[in-house]
Design a protein around this motif. Structure first.
Motif, short mmCIF file in Angstrom:
data_model
loop_
_atom_site.label_atom_id
_atom_site.label_comp_id
_atom_site.label_asym_id
_atom_site.label_seq_id
_atom_site.Cartn_x
_atom_site.Cartn_y
_atom_site.Cartn_z
N GLY A 152 -22.52 29.76 15.70
CA GLY A 152 -23.57 29.95 14.86
C GLY A 152 -24.86 29.63 15.72
N LEU A 153 -25.85 29.17 14.85
CA LEU A 153 -27.18 28.98 15.50
C LEU A 153 -27.22 28.50 17.03
N TYR B 95 -29.24 22.63 8.05
CA TYR B 95 -28.70 24.05 8.92
C TYR B 95 -29.07 25.32 7.63
N LEU C 145 -19.33 23.49 19.59
CA LEU C 145 -18.03 23.29 19.35
C LEU C 145 -17.61 22.59 18.22
N SER C 146 -18.91 22.34 17.17
CA SER C 146 -18.65 21.61 16.06
C SER C 146 -18.06 20.33 16.18
N SER D 54 -20.56 29.03 10.05
CA SER D 54 -20.64 27.65 10.49
C SER D 54 -21.26 26.80 8.99
N SER E 46 -17.97 25.64 7.29
CA SER E 46 -17.18 24.65 7.73
C SER E 46 -17.95 23.31 7.53
N1 PHE Z 1 -21.29 24.65 16.03
C1 PHE Z 1 -22.30 25.33 15.09
C2 PHE Z 1 -23.30 26.07 15.88
O1 PHE Z 1 -23.17 26.19 16.96
C3 PHE Z 1 -23.05 24.03 14.62
C4 PHE Z 1 -22.09 23.07 13.81
C5 PHE Z 1 -22.03 21.79 14.31
C6 PHE Z 1 -21.19 23.57 12.88
C7 PHE Z 1 -21.13 21.13 13.60
C8 PHE Z 1 -20.39 22.75 12.24
C9 PHE Z 1 -20.23 21.48 12.56
O2 PHE Z 1 -24.23 26.47 15.28
#
Ligand code: PHE
Length: 481
Positions: free
Chosen positions: A29-30, A113, A245-246, A337, A340
């Motif tokens: 994602g971002l 986000y 990695l969220s 993203s 989720s």
């Molecule tokens: N991992 C996502 C990103 O790199 C951001 C994210 C964080 C998404 C936590 C879900 C949960 O942009």
């Protein structure tokens, strides 16, 4: 599917690859496209990149496996999964608080986000209009000076009406997929958008290769100078690894709950972490050649994407078209993203409040829209409003920056730290042996990491995030000694 929980019959992914794509969609994602290149640039290039890879393997991957494992074994929204596993292991049901904290962080991250997602939509509009007006082959915003291109960003963030509306649009698109369920919506968005994302990423990277700045980029990103590996660089790398990695927001626990028993969690987690890291590295190889070819220096933070890159596109052949493709690609990554991020609180509201999925998702969307609009206004009309400004850590932060700092520096590291303590010290060995999908020495090494190494490193980021000056001084003393 496995037994139902509470009120809702459990849903599930239609296949292992659907889960893998959705989880990669969450991770990519971002964070990969904006945060990683900006952090790498600000933290000494190669030293950061190498240490980042080390963190993904030794901290990110073990915690990712832990989160997915908790979800798959618990078969419920994250807090109930934690409770079930804790009780089954003879521990306290109060461990569910860790997951509740995660669900709450996911909601907060979702709220800001989607504001950034709205900004991306705004730029799609700018570049889209430009393709239409100047034709695809020209540089972007032909006839505008650098200052005028620069000013586009300032004009956007202070235009609260547009950014609020686009935030709501981004949330509404996210809602449409989450409301349709796991196999009907969430995995569909990943299955269609992730391949399109990869295609665009490779196409733009190849375009950048012709600009002649690849050698400089490789040098910038991969030359390892050991003296640049300071304490701060290391901490930036750990923080980036678990954001990317969220982890720490119950998102991967939630996705794990829809995974079938036949899936090997260890190898699957490896694929997810590997893909996320590959995308971050390729994003660097995609963005910097374009910036360097236009004779620019990379800036840090959001300026890299919303100011430096538009400058670069304005100087390059087909800049409008490539710029449009670039922001469409970013929007795809951000959407998978945000889906989720919305799913974690939605599944909580379904299990906990007994709501039907569309109602639960609507509730989350509405609440995130309120906080989102306040965040969107915080770069304009509400710029002077610093809600937690009396706390030194949050001094001078408007709502958007506050949400970012609060989650990134506090709730996410705490969530990831407690998750690894939970798996390392509370969950029964038998359960871990059965679920991890690892054997022998590798399994023992994973246990060692979640017991000792991950909590220690996560505690360090937490402390350094809260007491930046003290930590900096400590590192300086250690370095000097
Ligand atoms: N991992 C996502 C990103 O790199 C951001 C994210 C964080 C998404 C936590 C879900 C949960 O942009």
């Amino acid at each position: 599917m496995v037994a139902s929980t509470g009120t809702t019959a459990r849903e599930g992914w239609s296949s292992r690859s659907a889960f893998v794509l959705a989880a990669i969609g969450s991770a990519v994602g971002l964070g990969n496209l904006v945060r990683f290149p900006a952090e790498a640039g600000a933290n000494g290039g190669g030293a950061f990149v190498l240490f980042y890879i080390f963190c993904v393997v030794l901290i990110g991957l073990p915690v990712l496996l832990s989160e997915v494992l908790i979800g798959r074994h618990g078969q419920a929204a994250a807090p109930l999964s934690f409770r079930r596993i804790a009780e089954e292991s003879g521990g306290s049901g109060a461990w569910s608080i860790v997951a509740s904290l995660g669900v709450f962080s996911a909601f907060l991250v979702l709220s800001f986000y989607c504001v950034l997602g709205g900004w991306v939509l705004y730029y799609i509009g700018l570049f889209g209009a430009d393709v239409f007006l100047s034709g695809p082959a020209s540089g972007a915003f032909a006839g505008s000076s650098f200052e005028e291109v620069d000013a586009l960003f300032g004009a956007m963030v202070s235009d609260g009406l547009s950014t609020s509306l686009l935030d709501i649009v981004f949330l509404a698109i996210t809602f449409l997929f989450v409301a349709r369920g796991v196999s009907g919506g969430i995995e569909k968005v990943a299955v269609y958008l992730m391949p399109a994302f990869f295609f665009l990423l490779l196409a733009i990277t190849i375009y950048g290769m012709f600009g002649g700045a690849m050698a400089r980029t490789v040098d910038y990103l991969f030359t390892f100078e050991p003296e640049k590996l300071t304490g701060e660089v290391m901490l930036a790398a750990v923080g980036q690894a678990f954001f990317s990695l969220s982890l720490g927001v119950a998102g991967m626990v939630t996705y794990g709950a829809y995974v079938g028993r036949d899936v090997n969690l260890a190898s699957t987690s490896g694929v997810i972490a590997g893909a996320d890291t590959a995308v971050a590295l390729i994003a660097g190889l995609c963005i910097f050649p374009i910036v360097f070819a236009a004779g620019l220096e990379p800036s840090g933070g959001l300026g890299l994407m919303f100011q430096t890159l538009p400058h670069a596109f304005s100087d390059l052949p087909f800049g409008t078209l490539i710029g449009l493709a670039f922001f469409v690609m970013v929007a795809f990554a951000a959407l998978t993203s945000s889906v989720s991020l919305m799913e974690a609180p939605t599944s909580w509201a379904m299990d906990r409040l007994g709501l039907a999925r569309p109602v639960a998702a609507m509730l989350v969307t509405g609440a995130a829209a309120v906080l989102g609009v306040l965040s969107a206004l915080s770069t304009g009309a509400l710029a002077g409003f610093h809600p937690l400004g009396f706390i030194p850590l949050f001094e001078g932060l408007g709502i958007l920056d506050l949400l970012d700092s609060f989650t990134g520096k506090l709730t996410m590291p705490i969530g990831a730290l407690l998750t690894s303590v939970f798996v390392g010290w509370v969950v029964s060995r038998r359960l871990l042996d059965e679920e991890s999908g690892l054997g022998g020495g590798v399994h023992r090494f994973w246990l060692f990491l979640v017991r000792w190494f991950c909590p220690l490193m996560l505690a360090l980021i937490l402390v350094s995030g809260i007491f930046p000056e003290t930590t900096a001084r400590l590192f300086a003393t250690l370095g000097a000694g």
